[in-house]
Motif scaffolding. Structure first.
Motif, PDB file in Angstrom:
ATOM      1  N   TYR A 595     -65.369 109.868 -33.816  1.00  0.00           N
ATOM      2  CA  TYR A 595     -65.148 108.505 -34.296  1.00  0.00           C
ATOM      3  C   TYR A 595     -64.579 107.626 -33.187  1.00  0.00           C
ATOM      4  O   TYR A 595     -65.018 106.477 -32.997  1.00  0.00           O
ATOM      5  CB  TYR A 595     -64.200 108.521 -35.499  1.00  0.00           C
ATOM      6  CG  TYR A 595     -63.743 107.138 -35.914  1.00  0.00           C
ATOM      7  CD1 TYR A 595     -64.594 106.291 -36.631  1.00  0.00           C
ATOM      8  CD2 TYR A 595     -62.483 106.663 -35.562  1.00  0.00           C
ATOM      9  CE1 TYR A 595     -64.192 105.013 -36.996  1.00  0.00           C
ATOM     10  CE2 TYR A 595     -62.074 105.393 -35.923  1.00  0.00           C
ATOM     11  CZ  TYR A 595     -62.925 104.576 -36.638  1.00  0.00           C
ATOM     12  OH  TYR A 595     -62.530 103.314 -36.999  1.00  0.00           O
ATOM     13  N   CYS A 596     -63.604 108.154 -32.452  1.00  0.00           N
ATOM     14  CA  CYS A 596     -62.994 107.384 -31.359  1.00  0.00           C
ATOM     15  C   CYS A 596     -64.012 107.073 -30.274  1.00  0.00           C
ATOM     16  O   CYS A 596     -63.979 106.000 -29.663  1.00  0.00           O
ATOM     17  CB  CYS A 596     -61.808 108.151 -30.769  1.00  0.00           C
ATOM     18  SG  CYS A 596     -60.363 108.213 -31.847  1.00  0.00           S
ATOM     19  N   GLN A 597     -64.931 108.027 -30.034  1.00  0.00           N
ATOM     20  CA  GLN A 597     -65.987 107.778 -29.052  1.00  0.00           C
ATOM     21  C   GLN A 597     -66.844 106.595 -29.466  1.00  0.00           C
ATOM     22  O   GLN A 597     -67.216 105.759 -28.638  1.00  0.00           O
ATOM     23  CB  GLN A 597     -66.863 109.020 -28.897  1.00  0.00           C
ATOM     24  CG  GLN A 597     -66.306 110.061 -27.939  1.00  0.00           C
ATOM     25  CD  GLN A 597     -67.330 111.137 -27.656  1.00  0.00           C
ATOM     26  OE1 GLN A 597     -67.879 111.747 -28.567  1.00  0.00           O
ATOM     27  NE2 GLN A 597     -67.597 111.384 -26.397  1.00  0.00           N
ATOM     28  N   LYS A 598     -67.190 106.530 -30.755  1.00  0.00           N
ATOM     29  CA  LYS A 598     -68.025 105.428 -31.232  1.00  0.00           C
ATOM     30  C   LYS A 598     -67.241 104.117 -31.292  1.00  0.00           C
ATOM     31  O   LYS A 598     -67.800 103.041 -31.049  1.00  0.00           O
ATOM     32  CB  LYS A 598     -68.577 105.758 -32.625  1.00  0.00           C
ATOM     33  CG  LYS A 598     -69.383 107.042 -32.701  1.00  0.00           C
ATOM     34  CD  LYS A 598     -70.667 106.957 -31.892  1.00  0.00           C
ATOM     35  CE  LYS A 598     -71.513 108.219 -32.082  1.00  0.00           C
ATOM     36  NZ  LYS A 598     -72.739 108.192 -31.231  1.00  0.00           N
ATOM     37  N   ARG A 599     -65.951 104.218 -31.609  1.00  0.00           N
ATOM     38  CA  ARG A 599     -65.153 103.014 -31.842  1.00  0.00           C
ATOM     39  C   ARG A 599     -64.647 102.376 -30.551  1.00  0.00           C
ATOM     40  O   ARG A 599     -64.657 101.141 -30.402  1.00  0.00           O
ATOM     41  CB  ARG A 599     -63.963 103.378 -32.757  1.00  0.00           C
ATOM     42  CG  ARG A 599     -62.907 102.293 -32.913  1.00  0.00           C
ATOM     43  CD  ARG A 599     -63.449 101.063 -33.619  1.00  0.00           C
ATOM     44  NE  ARG A 599     -62.401 100.064 -33.771  1.00  0.00           N
ATOM     45  CZ  ARG A 599     -62.036  99.192 -32.839  1.00  0.00           C
ATOM     46  NH1 ARG A 599     -62.632  99.209 -31.656  1.00  0.00           N
ATOM     47  NH2 ARG A 599     -61.085  98.309 -33.062  1.00  0.00           N
ATOM     48  N   PHE A 600     -64.174 103.194 -29.595  1.00  0.00           N
ATOM     49  CA  PHE A 600     -63.484 102.643 -28.424  1.00  0.00           C
ATOM     50  C   PHE A 600     -64.191 102.861 -27.099  1.00  0.00           C
ATOM     51  O   PHE A 600     -64.085 102.013 -26.205  1.00  0.00           O
ATOM     52  CB  PHE A 600     -62.072 103.232 -28.328  1.00  0.00           C
ATOM     53  CG  PHE A 600     -61.196 102.930 -29.507  1.00  0.00           C
ATOM     54  CD1 PHE A 600     -60.797 101.635 -29.776  1.00  0.00           C
ATOM     55  CD2 PHE A 600     -60.771 103.947 -30.346  1.00  0.00           C
ATOM     56  CE1 PHE A 600     -59.984 101.351 -30.865  1.00  0.00           C
ATOM     57  CE2 PHE A 600     -59.965 103.674 -31.431  1.00  0.00           C
ATOM     58  CZ  PHE A 600     -59.568 102.374 -31.700  1.00  0.00           C
ATOM     59  N   LEU A 601     -64.856 104.005 -26.933  1.00  0.00           N
ATOM     60  CA  LEU A 601     -65.398 104.346 -25.615  1.00  0.00           C
ATOM     61  C   LEU A 601     -66.356 103.298 -25.056  1.00  0.00           C
ATOM     62  O   LEU A 601     -66.331 103.037 -23.841  1.00  0.00           O
ATOM     63  CB  LEU A 601     -66.070 105.720 -25.661  1.00  0.00           C
ATOM     64  CG  LEU A 601     -66.499 106.293 -24.305  1.00  0.00           C
ATOM     65  CD1 LEU A 601     -65.300 106.449 -23.380  1.00  0.00           C
ATOM     66  CD2 LEU A 601     -67.203 107.636 -24.486  1.00  0.00           C
ATOM     67  N   PRO A 602     -67.243 102.671 -25.877  1.00  0.00           N
ATOM     68  CA  PRO A 602     -68.139 101.651 -25.319  1.00  0.00           C
ATOM     69  C   PRO A 602     -67.411 100.512 -24.608  1.00  0.00           C
ATOM     70  O   PRO A 602     -67.933  99.942 -23.642  1.00  0.00           O
ATOM     71  CB  PRO A 602     -68.912 101.150 -26.545  1.00  0.00           C
ATOM     72  CG  PRO A 602     -68.904 102.309 -27.486  1.00  0.00           C
ATOM     73  CD  PRO A 602     -67.568 102.955 -27.293  1.00  0.00           C
ATOM     74  N   LEU A 603     -66.188 100.183 -25.073  1.00  0.00           N
ATOM     75  CA  LEU A 603     -65.429  99.108 -24.426  1.00  0.00           C
ATOM     76  C   LEU A 603     -64.979  99.486 -23.024  1.00  0.00           C
ATOM     77  O   LEU A 603     -64.692  98.614 -22.200  1.00  0.00           O
ATOM     78  CB  LEU A 603     -64.202  98.754 -25.276  1.00  0.00           C
ATOM     79  CG  LEU A 603     -64.478  98.131 -26.647  1.00  0.00           C
ATOM     80  CD1 LEU A 603     -63.178  97.913 -27.398  1.00  0.00           C
ATOM     81  CD2 LEU A 603     -65.222  96.806 -26.492  1.00  0.00           C
ATOM     82  N   PHE A 604     -64.897 100.792 -22.749  1.00  0.00           N
ATOM     83  CA  PHE A 604     -64.476 101.251 -21.429  1.00  0.00           C
ATOM     84  C   PHE A 604     -65.666 101.460 -20.494  1.00  0.00           C
ATOM     85  O   PHE A 604     -65.479 101.730 -19.315  1.00  0.00           O
ATOM     86  CB  PHE A 604     -63.676 102.550 -21.552  1.00  0.00           C
ATOM     87  CG  PHE A 604     -62.305 102.353 -22.114  1.00  0.00           C
ATOM     88  CD1 PHE A 604     -61.205 102.255 -21.294  1.00  0.00           C
ATOM     89  CD2 PHE A 604     -62.116 102.236 -23.484  1.00  0.00           C
ATOM     90  CE1 PHE A 604     -59.939 102.054 -21.805  1.00  0.00           C
ATOM     91  CE2 PHE A 604     -60.851 102.045 -24.021  1.00  0.00           C
ATOM     92  CZ  PHE A 604     -59.754 101.941 -23.180  1.00  0.00           C
TER      93      PHE A 604
END
Length: 664
Positions: A595-604
């Motif tokens: 979930y964190c990969q989908k939620r936050f990783l794209p912003l990085f």
């Protein structure tokens, strides 16, 4: 390891910590040590290198602790950037994990991970909105440029982007082979700084010295005249090398656009039918570019990646030698078997306690200190185009090297390391870890004290730069002409912090005694690194917080490892129900990670269109954008092709370029 040996190790390291704190408190106030303990402030003119000696400066004080504690996050952000803030936030996040270790551990850790990921993500977006236009936001790197017969790389790039990106394309800078120039230019700049210092201090006795080794041997010369002649020769060599390198084009170019959105579109859309041609990637900051990379061909880079992979495996295997040695030292019976002539000495209580409690972790730390620079060297061979990518890659290498060689190799060296069959039967891994991990608790407590407390204290005193500065002053007569402001050692600091986090998470229910030692480490680190960020380190590059995903993945791995050990413990204790009820924990943790990969990783990875368009619209009304575009045209000029006029024009440094950097 017996309790008395552990206490001996703690006592020795606590004494060393107090010694380092005292030395730092005294040495930092001495006028000659400003370039050691506050090089960034000295470079910025905020700290004076001279001053009169007084007896009060020999008294230790703790004022630096108060200053480090009062340093605000905004001050760190303004001076050293978001990466430094991320570095300090790691200490805060571990602190909270270990305070909450006795409670619903997995849930607390996952909540904190989510909170920190969200916090860093919001800071990353806020940092982007508040930043001025930066060259790397408008630029991409294009490789695999198909140069037609009889044409040039510059003409090919210009015609391609004018045809396919007519409304957004601005300029480009073709990359050339200049690797041989880097050493010459570095020597020239060092010599120029030395010459400038001598001219500013014209009447000092340092001007007349011998030109041999350490200023002791050779004939006595006027160093100003001597350096000017050497500088002239170096500049001539640079010009000759520049002339020979001018035509050596690499099929790569930095392409700049009129808007951030235009650069993002060109970056993420395939440019040609053949996906191996016109390959695009994000451009780093101009000062972050690792220019030697461009001298390597694709085949050479591919071979280097393979060589680095094999070298990392070889280094991991070789590191088992000190691991086995360390494990031998923790076992007196085994040590007496290896060295029977030491039986009499080993019977002495103090000697046995020092050998089993302090020496093993010290030896391991000494060997481990060579790993970060080796990993930096390996990463620089892999073809990364920026210094930040090299350091991030080295950070990951050091982290996994530490986890395997310090945690698993020490844990399994007494049991499963010699049982190859366990790796072929995954069902046994949980039970083997459940038996082996608790047995090494005292060793890892001693390791936290030695590698954690003492290394933090030595970081504060900066022993190596202090010794180098002393020898320069005594033997070379160099007081303040040559010193380098260091950058934050993310590649060595972050893995160590995360490894201690792994120890805290895996041992919190096996050996809670380790938690106070870890808590002391994180409190010390929080204060010490705030002090170092305020006085010592300088900003070298800015990634916008891209080191945080490494922290997240490492914590997820630590949680899953803890779950596996818990399952094995319950199995050994003949509690099958508890073991079965623990199985969902790693599954839920991995789902949380997904979930964190989908939620936050794209912003990085990249900034969203919403942010890019908003910033581009703000730039429309910015009167300084015309000046920025003029600077953008030359931002990615290869520093190796700049004309040097140090010796001819005195204080003038870099001048007009040897070639036009941007061919439009």
């Amino acid at each position: 390891m017996i309790l008395s040996a552990l206490l001996t190790s703690v006592g020795i390291n606590l004494g060393l910590c107090l010694l380092f704190f005292t030395l730092y408190s005294i040495l930092r106030k001495q006028p000659g040590n400003v370039t050691v303990y506050a090089p960034r402030l000295a470079a910025e003119g905020k700290a004076q290198q001279g001053g009169q000696f007084n007896l009060e400066s020999l008294l230790p004080t703790v004022g630096w602790v108060r200053k480090a504690w009062q340093l605000s996050e905004d001050e760190i952000l303004s001076v050293l950037g978001l990466d430094a803030v991320v570095f300090m936030r790691i200490f805060i996040f571990r602190l909270w994990v270990h305070f909450c270790a006795a409670y619903v551990f997995t849930g607390v850790v996952c909540y904190l991970l989510y909170y920190e990921y969200e916090y860093i993500s919001s800071k990353r977006i806020a940092y982007f909105y508040s930043s001025k236009p930066q060259p790397h936001q408008f630029t991409i790197l294009v490789r695999g440029i198909p140069i037609p017969s009889g044409g040039t790389c510059s003409e090919t790039v210009n015609s391609f982007f004018i045809e396919n990106h007519p409304s957004t394309y601005l300029s480009h800078a073709v990359v050339r082979r200049t690797s041989k120039l880097q050493g010459l230019i570095g020597d020239t700049e060092k010599l120029y700084k030395r010459l400038s210092y001598l001219k500013l201090n014209n009447h000092t006795p340092q001007r007349f010295r011998r030109d041999g080794f350490l200023g002791i041997f050779g004939r006595k010369v006027d160093l100003v005249d001597h350096y000017e002649k050497k500088l002239q020769d170096l500049e001539d060599n640079v010009r000759l090398e520049q002339s020979s390198s001018a035509g050596k084009e690499v099929p790569a170019a930095f392409v700049s656009f009129k808007s951030r959105l235009g650069a993002a579109v060109a970056l993420h859309i395939q440019q040609a039918v053949n996906p191996t041609k016109w390959v695009t990637e994000r451009a780093p900051e101009p000062q972050d570019v690792y220019w030697p990379f461009f001298s390597d061909s694709f085949i050479k880079r591919w071979i280097c990646v393979l060589v680095v992979f094999v070298a990392c495996i070889a280094l991991t295997i070789l590191f088992l030698i000190p691991v086995v040695l360390v494990q031998g030292l923790t076992n007196l019976d085994q040590l007496e078997t290896w060295f029977p002539f030491l039986k009499g000495i080993l019977k002495l209580t103090f000697v046995s306690e020092v050998i089993t409690g302090y020496l093993p972790s010290l030896i391991l730390q000494m060997f481990l200190s060579f790993v970060p620079p080796i990993m930096i060297m390996f990463s620089s061979m892999q073809g990364y185009i920026s210094l930040s990518q090299i350091e991030k890659s080295a950070c990951i290498k050091v982290l996994w090297f530490t986890i395997w060689n310090i945690f698993f190799a020490n844990v399994l060296s007494g049991s499963a390391l010699y049982q190859v069959s366990v790796f072929l039967e995954p069902k046994k891994i949980a039970s083997v870890l459940a038996e082996a991990v608790p047995a090494q608790a005292s060793f890892f407590i001693a390791y936290v004290v030695t590698s954690g407390w003492t290394s933090l204290s030595s970081e504060l005193c900066r022993l190596v730069p202090l010794i180098c500065s002393f020898f320069k002053r005594v033997f070379s007569g160099k007081y303040g002409d040559e010193f380098e402001v260091p950058s934050i050692p993310y590649h060595s600091g972050i893995p160590k912090i995360l490894f201690f986090g792994l120890l805290g998470i895996t041992y919190f229910f096996l050996a809670p005694l380790i938690l106070p030692f870890l808590l002391v480490y994180y409190c010390m680190g929080y204060i010490i690194y705030r002090n170092q960020l305020s006085n010592v380190y300088a900003l070298q590059y800015q990634t916008g917080g891209k080191f945080w995903p490494i922290v997240h993945y490492s914590t997820i791995f630590s949680l899953v490892l803890m779950h596996i050990i818990a399952i094995g413990i319950f199995g050994i204790k003949k509690v099958p129900l508890a073991s079965s009820l623990t199985i969902p924990l790693p599954i839920l943790t991995l789902l949380f990670n997904e979930y964190c990969q989908k939620r936050f990783l794209p912003l990085f990875k990249t900034y969203p269109t919403e942010c890019l368009v908003k910033k581009d619209r703000e730039d429309v009304n910015d009167p300084t954008m015309a000046e920025f575009y003029d600077k953008l045209v030359t931002a990615y000029r290869d520093p190796g092709l700049m004309s040097l006029r140090y010796s001819r024009s005195g204080t003038e440094g870099l001048s007009s370029p040897l070639l036009q950097a941007a061919e439009v």
